[in-house]
Design an enzyme around this catalytic site. Structure first.
Site, PDB file in Angstrom:
ATOM      1  N   GLU A  67      56.915  34.718  19.516  1.00  8.85           N
ATOM      2  CA  GLU A  67      56.605  36.066  19.035  1.00  8.85           C
ATOM      3  C   GLU A  67      57.496  37.115  19.683  1.00  8.85           C
ATOM      4  O   GLU A  67      58.030  38.010  19.005  1.00  8.85           O
ATOM      5  CB  GLU A  67      55.128  36.378  19.297  1.00  8.85           C
ATOM      6  CG  GLU A  67      54.189  35.616  18.375  1.00  8.85           C
ATOM      7  CD  GLU A  67      52.724  35.863  18.672  1.00  8.85           C
ATOM      8  OE1 GLU A  67      51.896  35.658  17.770  1.00  8.85           O
ATOM      9  OE2 GLU A  67      52.395  36.270  19.817  1.00  8.85           O
ATOM     10  N   TYR A  94      53.646  30.006  21.291  1.00  7.52           N
ATOM     11  CA  TYR A  94      53.556  31.153  20.389  1.00  7.52           C
ATOM     12  C   TYR A  94      53.955  32.457  21.060  1.00  7.52           C
ATOM     13  O   TYR A  94      54.548  33.340  20.426  1.00  7.52           O
ATOM     14  CB  TYR A  94      52.160  31.246  19.766  1.00  7.52           C
ATOM     15  CG  TYR A  94      51.068  31.763  20.671  1.00  7.52           C
ATOM     16  CD1 TYR A  94      50.747  33.114  20.686  1.00  7.52           C
ATOM     17  CD2 TYR A  94      50.362  30.920  21.505  1.00  7.52           C
ATOM     18  CE1 TYR A  94      49.745  33.605  21.508  1.00  7.52           C
ATOM     19  CE2 TYR A  94      49.370  31.395  22.329  1.00  7.52           C
ATOM     20  CZ  TYR A  94      49.055  32.740  22.328  1.00  7.52           C
ATOM     21  OH  TYR A  94      48.074  33.211  23.155  1.00  7.52           O
ATOM     22  N   CYS A 101      47.256  40.862  22.487  1.00 11.09           N
ATOM     23  CA  CYS A 101      47.236  40.888  21.024  1.00 11.09           C
ATOM     24  C   CYS A 101      47.578  42.243  20.418  1.00 11.09           C
ATOM     25  O   CYS A 101      48.436  42.342  19.540  1.00 11.09           O
ATOM     26  CB  CYS A 101      45.860  40.477  20.490  1.00 11.09           C
ATOM     27  SG  CYS A 101      44.950  39.311  21.489  1.00 11.09           S
ATOM     28  N   CYS A 119      43.713  41.133  25.651  1.00 11.95           N
ATOM     29  CA  CYS A 119      43.930  41.446  24.239  1.00 11.95           C
ATOM     30  C   CYS A 119      44.312  42.899  24.022  1.00 11.95           C
ATOM     31  O   CYS A 119      45.323  43.210  23.400  1.00 11.95           O
ATOM     32  CB  CYS A 119      42.696  41.105  23.418  1.00 11.95           C
ATOM     33  SG  CYS A 119      42.894  41.476  21.665  1.00 11.95           S
ATOM     34  N   GLU A 152      48.489  32.345  -4.627  1.00  4.14           N
ATOM     35  CA  GLU A 152      48.083  31.513  -5.763  1.00  4.14           C
ATOM     36  C   GLU A 152      48.530  30.063  -5.598  1.00  4.14           C
ATOM     37  O   GLU A 152      47.929  29.144  -6.176  1.00  4.14           O
ATOM     38  CB  GLU A 152      48.620  32.080  -7.071  1.00  4.14           C
ATOM     39  CG  GLU A 152      50.124  31.996  -7.253  1.00  4.14           C
ATOM     40  CD  GLU A 152      50.583  32.596  -8.575  1.00  4.14           C
ATOM     41  OE1 GLU A 152      50.160  32.089  -9.626  1.00  4.14           O
ATOM     42  OE2 GLU A 152      51.347  33.574  -8.536  1.00  4.14           O
ATOM     43  N   LYS A 185      51.149  43.799  21.459  1.00  9.80           N
ATOM     44  CA  LYS A 185      52.164  42.901  20.896  1.00  9.80           C
ATOM     45  C   LYS A 185      52.272  43.072  19.395  1.00  9.80           C
ATOM     46  O   LYS A 185      53.382  43.150  18.839  1.00  9.80           O
ATOM     47  CB  LYS A 185      51.804  41.452  21.228  1.00  9.80           C
ATOM     48  CG  LYS A 185      52.693  40.415  20.563  1.00  9.80           C
ATOM     49  CD  LYS A 185      51.976  39.081  20.455  1.00  9.80           C
ATOM     50  CE  LYS A 185      50.822  39.159  19.466  1.00  9.80           C
ATOM     51  NZ  LYS A 185      50.029  37.925  19.421  1.00  9.80           N
ATOM     52  N   HIS A 231      47.784  36.056  -9.939  1.00 13.08           N
ATOM     53  CA  HIS A 231      49.221  36.047 -10.224  1.00 13.08           C
ATOM     54  C   HIS A 231      49.739  37.472 -10.429  1.00 13.08           C
ATOM     55  O   HIS A 231      49.047  38.299 -11.039  1.00 13.08           O
ATOM     56  CB  HIS A 231      49.468  35.223 -11.504  1.00 13.08           C
ATOM     57  CG  HIS A 231      50.907  35.135 -11.878  1.00 13.08           C
ATOM     58  ND1 HIS A 231      51.794  34.324 -11.206  1.00 13.08           N
ATOM     59  CD2 HIS A 231      51.622  35.763 -12.859  1.00 13.08           C
ATOM     60  CE1 HIS A 231      52.985  34.443 -11.762  1.00 13.08           C
ATOM     61  NE2 HIS A 231      52.907  35.316 -12.766  1.00 13.08           N
TER      62      HIS A 231
END
Length: 467
Positions: A188, A184, A53, A48, A447, A56, A442
């Protein structure tokens, strides 16, 4: 711990691997008064922090600036003369990684964990051998060695390819890169390299991307990647790689040839179990080569345990951390608990990014559930002035039996941030009615999660068994 234990073993816990899971387990166990030694042959922080992680995500941020500069024009800004320098990015990334590694070391030192900067292998149920020849007797041993990129393509020229490890340390930015994979990691890196200006070709043997994700997510991200200029070559594989005047020539299995500066293989990861002495200690592996463990991270050898990617359960850093914490609490803190792997928020940091939590529609139907499916797709507010052709997609999977939201899937800016909080609601058992009665914020994309009312007309076919 009595005197007999003190005399019989050099340490109460020996941890092999200084990644997130091993470090968390070591710190928590030491906090309970255990004598802990941790061996790491490379750098503290594991996949990581060092090669996954964190670096990256820093490169992902870099790749998004080009879009931001383009979008700024629609809001009255003129951004002229912007240039990108790959060595500067890599150098700054390396400084941050070094800072984080130092923080890991300080935290272990503060907890009283002895750090051994060398390789360790098992010699038995209660013994490890260090690279310098020392033999350490341990009451408990925790294997947390993680996983590594799969180099599994048995093709000519495989040695000319890079993986995600090397991609983070390239001396020169590749103007053209071929990435093989449909998961993934492949997506990525394809996305971030394209964002930084590279011509990217994504090669994948399957006919769809992101296997295991909701089918609509895979189809929609394919469209977004193609719109970003990434060439998608689906249903093909790389047959061979060779050098040609300092570049890479890639031959596909349909006979076509691609030329690139780099070829990156992102075809999965494999557990780091080779050469650890697991066979000597009698530790069983599962068919994938991972260490077989029970819900409490115990192996078939009572004194040996394993957490994180080396067990190939759910290969995510926060999962490894929780597994390490649960192990230490259970074995050394007298507070037994196990990690629930059933509801884990996950993000894919493409552009736009993906956030998912819970069951896909296909998984829920395979369980025989009757479902209500709610979906929305809209142009984000920012794009109305920037002119960018992108859309936000959100999907909720609801169990008709109790109205609980059992799956959420989305693509769009800040999806990772939103899905974390959706995961909190789902962990609390929130129903669609709870979502509906929550007042919307909003204007925001989020939302839409609480204003979706229209069901997908095809959302309630009978389960196959009932047809």
């Amino acid at each position: 711990m009595g005197d007999a234990t003190q005399n019989e073993h050099d340490v109460d816990l020996f941890v092999i691997g200084g990644g997130s899971g091993g470090v968390r387990a070591a710190r928590i166990a030491a906090g309970y008064g255990a004598r802990v030694m941790l061996a790491e042959e490379y750098r503290l922080g594991g996949t990581c922090v060092i090669r996954g992680c964190v670096p990256k995500k820093l490169l992902v941020y870099a790749g998004r600036f080009a879009h931001e500069f383009e979008d700024a024009a629609g809001f009255g800004w003129t951004v002229a003369g912007a240039t990108f320098d790959w060595p500067t990015l890599i150098a700054n990334k390396d400084k941050e990684i070094a800072r984080l590694e130092s923080a890991y070391r300080r935290n272990l030192d503060a907890a009283g964990v002895e750090i051994v900067p060398q390789r360790a292998v098992l010699e038995g149920p209660h013994a490890v051998r260090l690279a310098d020849g020392r033999r350490i007797a341990a009451r408990h041993i925790l294997v947390a060695t993680g996983a590594r990129p799969n180099y599994g393509l048995d093709i000519p020229g495989r040695h000319l390819a890079i993986t995600s490890n090397e991609a983070l340390h390239l001396e020169r930015f590749p103007a053209r890169i071929v990435v093989q994979g449909g998961g993934y990691i492949a997506l990525e890196f394809a996305s971030l390299f394209a964002g930084l200006g590279a011509k990217v070709t994504l090669v994948h043997r399957g006919d769809g991307l992101l296997r295991g994700f909701d089918q609509e997510i895979g189809a929609l991200i394919a469209g977004e990647l193609a719109a970003a200029g990434i060439m998608l070559e689906l249903g093909v594989t790389i047959d061979a790689i060779d050098e040609m005047e300092g570049r890479r020539r890639v031959r596909l299995n349909d006979g076509r040839v691609l030329v690139a500066d780099e070829v990156m293989l992102a075809i999965g990861r494999v557990p780091n179990t080779v050469g650890l002495g697991l066979e000597t200690a009698g530790v069983q592996l599962n068919p994938s080569g991972a260490i077989a463990v029970d819900a409490a991270s115990g192996t078939n050898v009572p004194s040996i345990h394993a957490v994180g990617d080396v067990t190939d359960r759910v290969n995510l850093t926060p999962v490894a951390i929780r597994e390490g914490h649960a192990f230490a609490d259970t074995v050394f803190g007298g507070k037994p608990w196990t990690v629930d792997h059933s509801l884990i928020p996950t993000a894919v940091f493409t552009e736009p990014e993906i956030g998912v939590v819970g069951l896909t529609e296909a998984e829920a139907r395979a369980q025989g559930r009757r479902l209500d499916i709610y979906k929305t797709s809209f142009r984000p507010m920012k794009a109305t002035l920037s002119g960018r052709q992108t859309r936000v997609f959100m999907k909720l999977v609801v169990d008709q039996a109790d109205d609980r939201v059992i799956g959420a899937h989305m693509i769009g800016e800040a999806s990772a941030e939103m899905i974390q909080l959706v995961g909190v609601a789902m962990s609390a058992g929130a129903t669609k009615a709870v979502f509906d009665r929550t007042i919307a914020l909003h204007p925001s994309a989020a939302e839409e999660l609480v204003t979706m009312r229209a069901k997908d007309p095809s959302s309630d076919p009978l389960p196959a068994a009932a047809e």
